[in-house]
Write a protein that holds these residues in place. Structure first.
Motif, short mmCIF file in Angstrom:
data_model
loop_
_atom_site.label_atom_id
_atom_site.label_comp_id
_atom_site.label_asym_id
_atom_site.label_seq_id
_atom_site.Cartn_x
_atom_site.Cartn_y
_atom_site.Cartn_z
N THR A 1 20.49 53.35 46.56
CA THR A 1 20.60 51.96 46.11
C THR A 1 21.33 51.88 44.79
N GLU B 1 24.82 50.02 44.02
CA GLU B 1 24.92 49.02 42.96
C GLU B 1 26.06 49.36 42.01
N ARG B 2 26.18 50.66 41.64
CA ARG B 2 27.27 51.08 40.75
C ARG B 2 28.62 50.85 41.42
N ASP C 1 29.32 48.63 43.72
CA ASP C 1 29.59 47.19 43.78
C ASP C 1 29.98 46.64 42.42
N LEU C 2 29.34 47.12 41.36
CA LEU C 2 29.69 46.67 40.01
C LEU C 2 31.12 47.06 39.66
#
Length: 436
Positions: free
Chosen positions: A36, A40-41, A43-44
Motif C-alpha cells: 500500500t 501511495e508513493r 501515485d504521489l
C-alpha cells in the motif's frame, strides 16, 4: 495419566498453530501495508509528474509578445542552481550547453513540486523549443528520444521535454552540497555534486538519464534504477497553439476586409524559397488567389527585384491596432505553414457577389465562403517541412496537408473546394472559413 499428557500435547500443538497463524497474519499485514505504501508513493510521484507537465504546457501555450518578445511554443530552460541558492527555481538564461536541471517552478509561476521521496523534479529540454532558438512553429520537431527498459525499443522520438522524478540515491550517487566532482554525463566539467544530474538520474541497459542531450530511458524500479519520467511531444501543445494562430489570422483578415473592402491576394507558394531570411518571405502577388499567407502586401523592402508585390493594396500594419497580427506570427514563420485562399469576388476590385466558379470558395457544403485559412497540424513522420539550407521550407503541399481536397491548388492550380470536416480521417488539416 497418558490421557492427560495427550491433552497437554494437544494444547501445545494448538498454541503453536495459533502462534504460526498470528505470525503469518502479521507478515501478510506488513506486506500489505508495504505494498500500500509503495502504491501511495507511486501515485504521489505520478501526480507530481502530471502537475509539472500541465504547468509546462500551460506556460508554452500562453506565451506572447508582451514583456520580452516571447512566443507560443517556447519552454523555459531548467534551473541550474541548487535549492536554497539565489536564482533557484528560475529558468537559466540558456540551455544549449546544459539541457538538464531542476524544474523552474518560479518561472512557471507554481509552488515547487516534489516526488514521493521529497526530491524536487528534474527536467530536460529539446534545443528546438528553448527561448534562444530563432523559430518555433508547427513544423518544429523535438530532438529527444525516450527508450523502453531494454534500451533498444524507442517509446517516443522527437520528444520536446522530459520530466523526471529522481527518487532516493542509488549506487554511488553522492548529492552532497559541500563537495565538487567531475559531472561527466551532464556537463563534462567539475561542479557541485548537488547540481550534477549524474548524482540524481540513473542508468539501465546502457541508457543514462543524466546524459545532457539524451537519449533517455523508462524502466521499472530496481536496486540501481528508480527514475520515473513523463514526457511532452508536439502533439500535446501544437494543436492548442494553432487554435491561437487560426483565431489571430481570421480576426486580422476580417478586420482588413471590414476596413478596406477587400481581402489581399495570396503569396505564391514558391515565394518562400527565394529569401532565406525570416522577414520578406511569402509576399502578396497580384491576381494570385491561393497560396501562402502573405507577409508583405505592397511594400517592397529588399531585393531581389523580381519579387512582385500587390502595389496599392494596404499593409497588415494598416489594420486597427487591436486586430493586428502578433509579432511572433511572422517572426516565427507561421505564415509559411498557413495556406490562404480568397474568392475572386472578395479580392481587390471584386464584385462581392458569389457567381461563377471561383467567385466564392466552398468548404464542405458551404459554397459562400469569402476567404479561408488552413493550418497543417503536427507533421507526420513522413512529412519534413524544414531544412537548414535553402529553401528552408518544403515546397511540397503534401508535407503540410493530407486530405485530397485540400492538396489541390498549391502551387500551380487554382483550388475552390476544401474539406474542413476530417472526422475519421488520418488528417490534422484545420480549415477556418471566413464567411462575413
Amino acid at each position: 495419566m497418558k490421557s492427560r499428557q495427550r491433552k497437554d500435547e494437544g494444547w501445545i500443538v494448538l498454541l503453536a498453530v495459533l502462534a504460526m497463524l498470528a505470525i503469518t497474519i502479521a507478515f501478510l499485514g506488513a506486506a500489505a501495508n508495504n505494498n500500500t505504501a509503495k502504491l501511495e508513493r507511486r501515485d504521489l510521484t505520478a501526480a507530481a509528474l502530471a502537475q509539472a507537465k500541465a504547468a509546462l504546457l500551460a506556460y508554452a501555450i500562453s506565451r506572447d509578445d508582451e514583456g520580452g518578445g516571447s512566443r507560443p511554443g517556447e519552454f523555459p530552460c531548467p534551473t541550474l542552481v541548487a535549492p536554497g541558492a539565489i536564482g533557484y527555481g528560475v529558468s537559466a538564461n540558456g540551455c544549449v550547453t546544459r539541457r538538464i536541471g531542476r524544474l523552474p517552478w518560479q518561472t512557471l509561476g507554481i509552488p515547487e513540486i516534489f516526488d514521493a521521496t521529497g526530491e524536487p523534479l528534474w527536467f530536460a529540454l529539446s534545443t528546438k523549443f528553448n527561448p534562444t532558438v530563432p523559430i518555433v512553429n508547427s513544423s518544429s520537431r523535438g530532438d529527444l528520444t525516450v527508450y523502453a527498459a531494454n534500451g533498444v525499443t524507442a517509446l517516443q522520438t522527437e520528444v520536446v521535454a522530459v520530466i523526471f522524478s529522481v527518487g532516493a540515491p542509488v549506487a554511488n550517487q553522492n548529492r552532497s552540497a559541500t563537495a565538487s566532482a567531475p559531472c561527466l554525463a551532464t556537463s563534462g566539467t567539475t561542479i557541485s555534486r548537488n547540481i550534477c544530474a549524474d548524482n540524481y538520474l540513473d542508468t539501465v541497459s546502457g541508457r543514462n538519464n543524466a546524459t545532457n542531450a539524451g537519449p533517455y530511458v523508462s524502466s521499472a524500479a530496481n536496486n540501481s534504477f528508480n527514475d520515473s519520467l513523463i514526457y511532452i511531444t508536439t502533439s500535446d501543445f501544437i494543436p492548442r497553439i494553432e487554435e491561437r494562430v487560426a483565431k489571430a489570422v481570421a480576426r486580422t483578415a476580417k478586420a482588413y476586409y471590414t476596413q478596406f473592402g477587400y481581402f489581399p491576394y495570396a503569396a505564391y507558394y514558391s515565394d518562400a524559397a527565394t529569401e532565406p531570411l525570416r522577414k520578406n518571405q511569402a509576399n502578396c502577388n497580384d491576381l494570385n488567389f491561393s497560396g501562402r499567407f502573405p507577409e508583405d502586401i505592397s511594400i517592397f523592402s529588399s531585393p531581389p527585384v523580381s519579387l512582385q508585390r500587390c502595389t496599392g493594396l494596404k499593409e497588415w500594419a494598416d489594420v486597427a491596432v487591436p486586430n493586428q497580427l502578433p509579432t511572433w506570427y511572422f517572426v516565427n514563420r507561421w505564415n509559411l505553414s498557413t495556406y490562404y485562399a480568397v474568392g475572386k469576388a472578395f479580392a481587390y476590385g471584386g464584385s462581392k457577389v458569389c457567381g461563377p466558379l471561383g467567385d466564392c470558395l466552398t468548404v464542405d457544403a458551404d459554397s459562400n465562403v469569402r476567404a479561408l485559412i488552413m493550418l497543417p497540424g503536427v507533421p507526420l513522420v513522413t512529412q519534413n517541412r524544414t531544412s537548414n539550407s535553402p529553401p528552408y521550407n518544403s515546397n511540397s503541399l503534401s508535407d503540410y496537408f493530407e486530405v485530397s481536397e485540400n492538396l489541390e491548388g498549391w502551387p500551380t492550380l487554382v483550388n475552390y473546394f476544401f474539406k474542413a470536416d476530417v472526422t475519421g480521417l488520418p488528417s490534422s488539416d484545420r480549415v477556418i472559413a471566413i464567411t462575413n
